[in-house]
Scaffold this motif. Sequence first.
Motif, mmCIF file in Angstrom:
data_model
loop_
_atom_site.group_PDB
_atom_site.id
_atom_site.type_symbol
_atom_site.label_atom_id
_atom_site.label_comp_id
_atom_site.label_asym_id
_atom_site.label_seq_id
_atom_site.Cartn_x
_atom_site.Cartn_y
_atom_site.Cartn_z
ATOM 1 N N VAL A 65 -13.378 -2.974 7.212
ATOM 2 C CA VAL A 65 -13.295 -2.223 5.959
ATOM 3 C C VAL A 65 -13.119 -3.198 4.797
ATOM 4 O O VAL A 65 -12.364 -4.176 4.895
ATOM 5 N N ASP A 66 -13.794 -2.937 3.700
ATOM 6 C CA ASP A 66 -13.766 -3.864 2.567
ATOM 7 C C ASP A 66 -12.519 -3.722 1.712
ATOM 8 O O ASP A 66 -12.028 -4.704 1.155
ATOM 9 N N ARG A 67 -12.008 -2.509 1.576
ATOM 10 C CA ARG A 67 -10.798 -2.311 0.785
ATOM 11 C C ARG A 67 -10.107 -1.026 1.231
ATOM 12 O O ARG A 67 -10.758 -0.062 1.652
ATOM 13 N N ILE A 68 -8.771 -1.026 1.118
ATOM 14 C CA ILE A 68 -7.975 0.152 1.446
ATOM 15 C C ILE A 68 -7.246 0.603 0.186
ATOM 16 O O ILE A 68 -6.609 -0.202 -0.493
ATOM 17 N N ALA A 69 -7.378 1.892 -0.116
ATOM 18 C CA ALA A 69 -6.697 2.487 -1.259
ATOM 19 C C ALA A 69 -5.828 3.630 -0.763
ATOM 20 O O ALA A 69 -6.173 4.320 0.197
ATOM 21 N N SER A 70 -4.702 3.826 -1.418
ATOM 22 C CA SER A 70 -3.766 4.871 -1.001
ATOM 23 C C SER A 70 -3.131 5.510 -2.213
ATOM 24 O O SER A 70 -2.942 4.860 -3.251
ATOM 25 N N SER A 71 -2.808 6.781 -2.080
ATOM 26 C CA SER A 71 -1.992 7.427 -3.101
ATOM 27 C C SER A 71 -0.579 6.858 -3.022
ATOM 28 O O SER A 71 -0.124 6.459 -1.948
ATOM 29 N N ILE A 72 0.117 6.829 -4.137
ATOM 30 C CA ILE A 72 1.445 6.214 -4.183
ATOM 31 C C ILE A 72 2.555 7.235 -3.989
ATOM 32 O O ILE A 72 3.472 7.029 -3.196
ATOM 33 N N HIS A 73 2.474 8.342 -4.677
ATOM 34 C CA HIS A 73 3.611 9.253 -4.782
ATOM 35 C C HIS A 73 3.890 10.038 -3.493
ATOM 36 O O HIS A 73 5.027 10.333 -3.188
ATOM 37 N N ASN A 74 2.888 10.403 -2.759
ATOM 38 C CA ASN A 74 3.105 11.228 -1.567
ATOM 39 C C ASN A 74 2.731 10.500 -0.287
ATOM 40 O O ASN A 74 2.340 11.119 0.704
ATOM 41 N N SER A 75 2.839 9.174 -0.299
ATOM 42 C CA SER A 75 2.438 8.381 0.867
ATOM 43 C C SER A 75 3.566 7.452 1.292
ATOM 44 O O SER A 75 4.495 7.177 0.528
ATOM 45 N N CYS A 76 3.455 6.956 2.500
ATOM 46 C CA CYS A 76 4.432 6.010 3.028
ATOM 47 C C CYS A 76 4.310 4.672 2.298
ATOM 48 O O CYS A 76 3.204 4.153 2.111
ATOM 49 N N PRO A 77 5.421 4.081 1.867
ATOM 50 C CA PRO A 77 5.354 2.749 1.243
ATOM 51 C C PRO A 77 5.083 1.675 2.280
ATOM 52 O O PRO A 77 5.131 1.915 3.487
ATOM 53 N N LEU A 78 4.834 0.471 1.801
ATOM 54 C CA LEU A 78 4.541 -0.658 2.688
ATOM 55 C C LEU A 78 5.859 -1.289 3.139
ATOM 56 O O LEU A 78 6.376 -2.207 2.507
ATOM 57 N N THR A 79 6.380 -0.812 4.239
ATOM 58 C CA THR A 79 7.670 -1.237 4.752
ATOM 59 C C THR A 79 7.494 -2.216 5.911
ATOM 60 O O THR A 79 6.390 -2.363 6.456
ATOM 61 N N PRO A 80 8.570 -2.900 6.337
ATOM 62 C CA PRO A 80 8.482 -3.756 7.522
ATOM 63 C C PRO A 80 8.052 -3.004 8.781
ATOM 64 O O PRO A 80 7.410 -3.589 9.655
ATOM 65 N N THR A 81 8.380 -1.715 8.871
ATOM 66 C CA THR A 81 7.925 -0.924 10.020
ATOM 67 C C THR A 81 6.410 -0.804 10.021
ATOM 68 O O THR A 81 5.775 -0.875 11.075
ATOM 69 N N VAL A 82 5.820 -0.623 8.850
ATOM 70 C CA VAL A 82 4.357 -0.577 8.747
ATOM 71 C C VAL A 82 3.761 -1.920 9.153
ATOM 72 O O VAL A 82 2.750 -1.980 9.865
ATOM 73 N N SER A 83 4.386 -2.999 8.718
ATOM 74 C CA SER A 83 3.891 -4.328 9.076
ATOM 75 C C SER A 83 3.934 -4.550 10.581
ATOM 76 O O SER A 83 2.993 -5.102 11.167
ATOM 77 N N LYS A 84 5.021 -4.112 11.223
ATOM 78 C CA LYS A 84 5.125 -4.262 12.674
ATOM 79 C C LYS A 84 4.087 -3.409 13.394
ATOM 80 O O LYS A 84 3.457 -3.850 14.358
ATOM 81 N N ALA A 85 3.899 -2.159 12.932
ATOM 82 C CA ALA A 85 2.913 -1.275 13.560
ATOM 83 C C ALA A 85 1.495 -1.784 13.368
ATOM 84 O O ALA A 85 0.614 -1.503 14.195
ATOM 85 N N SER A 86 1.260 -2.537 12.302
ATOM 86 C CA SER A 86 -0.073 -3.087 12.051
ATOM 87 C C SER A 86 -0.285 -4.433 12.721
ATOM 88 O O SER A 86 -1.330 -5.057 12.529
ATOM 89 N N ALA A 87 0.701 -4.903 13.503
ATOM 90 C CA ALA A 87 0.644 -6.221 14.144
ATOM 91 C C ALA A 87 0.493 -7.331 13.107
ATOM 92 O O ALA A 87 -0.161 -8.341 13.354
ATOM 93 N N GLY A 88 1.090 -7.121 11.922
ATOM 94 C CA GLY A 88 1.064 -8.135 10.882
ATOM 95 C C GLY A 88 -0.112 -8.056 9.931
ATOM 96 O O GLY A 88 -0.188 -8.853 8.992
ATOM 97 N N VAL A 89 -1.022 -7.098 10.122
ATOM 98 C CA VAL A 89 -2.184 -6.984 9.235
ATOM 99 C C VAL A 89 -1.746 -6.708 7.798
ATOM 100 O O VAL A 89 -2.392 -7.158 6.845
ATOM 101 N N MET A 90 -0.660 -5.986 7.621
ATOM 102 C CA MET A 90 -0.175 -5.698 6.271
ATOM 103 C C MET A 90 0.138 -6.971 5.499
ATOM 104 O O MET A 90 0.085 -6.985 4.263
ATOM 105 N N GLU A 91 0.471 -8.057 6.209
ATOM 106 C CA GLU A 91 0.753 -9.332 5.552
ATOM 107 C C GLU A 91 -0.529 -10.031 5.099
ATOM 108 O O GLU A 91 -0.483 -10.932 4.264
ATOM 109 N N VAL A 92 -1.654 -9.609 5.656
ATOM 110 C CA VAL A 92 -2.937 -10.273 5.387
ATOM 111 C C VAL A 92 -3.788 -9.474 4.407
ATOM 112 O O VAL A 92 -4.365 -10.024 3.467
#
Length: 383
Positions: free
Chosen positions: A248-275
């Motif tokens: 995927v070239d880009r990821i966009a998300s709504s801010i107000h009604n969505s999950c923030p980018l937390t360490p749990t998200v980073s762990k579930a993504s296997a670190g992709v959130m850091e990249v």
Amino acid sequence: MQAWKTVFKVFLASNRTRNRCCLLGLKELYFTPFTQHAAYSCTTALFNPKDKSDERFTSSKIKKTFVSKHKYAANRDDNLKPAKAQRGKVSSELQKLRFEDFSESETGRVLRHNLKESESTEGKELEIVFGAAPCLLALTQSRRKPSRLFVKNGEGPQREVILRVCQEAVRRGVQIQRVSKQTLDKMCGGKVHQGLCLQASPLGFITEERPMTSHEVKNRRPLWLVLDGVQDPMNLGAILRSAYFLGVDRIASSIHNSCPLTPTVSKASAGVMEVMEVFGYSNLKDMIKVKAEEGWQVVGTVGLEQCSSESAVVPCSDFKMSRPTLLLMGGEGDGLSPELHQMCDVLLTIPPHRNLHPGVDSLNVSVATGILLHSLLSTRTGS
């Protein structure tokens, strides 16, 4: 009077113990019965007024006092032996590294220190990234400002991935502390940390508009994934991992009604959130409208029960990307919001290959996203 006679007998026993220790040395002391050590400790507490400790001495605590130090020293020497065998893999700087040891009772002090350090870092709170891949990528990608790396205190040789994370921390001048598993458990709220926690600045959504990257410009049919109200951090992390893997070239998300980018998200993504950067929009409708005016195709997703005659519903296997595309994915509950649903040019669905029971007639949003992305991106080969 009887109590003083007892104390005097204990004092004589302690003198005999001390004389024997002086003659036979530390080795003899190590094997002396623990009852004599207990007697020695009791008389020390009674006759030494400078000792302000009011802790009761028991044979088990004496055993821990005299034995654990020698046992720790033996384990420490054993731990150094396998490090020599890995000398070719581990840098000499890391081999000389000595971790600061923390006992179980110091868990609270470590956590309080982390809280104080977070409050004193230029007004910005720090968070705890946990897991091998998130910690490694957080250090190597340099999108965060790392403060301190915590490594589980273990007796055996460390895994190669832990040594690699420590190498990166040393290379970047990040302080390393060795703590107990219980401390790491409390730092990350009992989640799976794999023996590593990194205290660092948080990551957030990219809110300012940025031009398309060279990869997106080169790709004549880019695909942007637009998330509308995904609230589960495990789902969001799994979606990021699939999107990155599939291209995927880009990821966009709504801010107000969505999950923030937390360490749990980073762990579930296997670190992709850091990249991979995630762009956040306070109003997805405006962004989608701009892209539609630029000629992008807006593709939505629905379940079989949501199919209607107002919009064309196509099985995902029959759809082919012919131009730049926005793929809209709704949240776990109600799916796409009505206003975004109306903006879609095409609605895709994933047809089941069996008769479904009414209670299990849909897919998890992260699984559905992976299937749809693979179906769409496989049609733009050679673009």
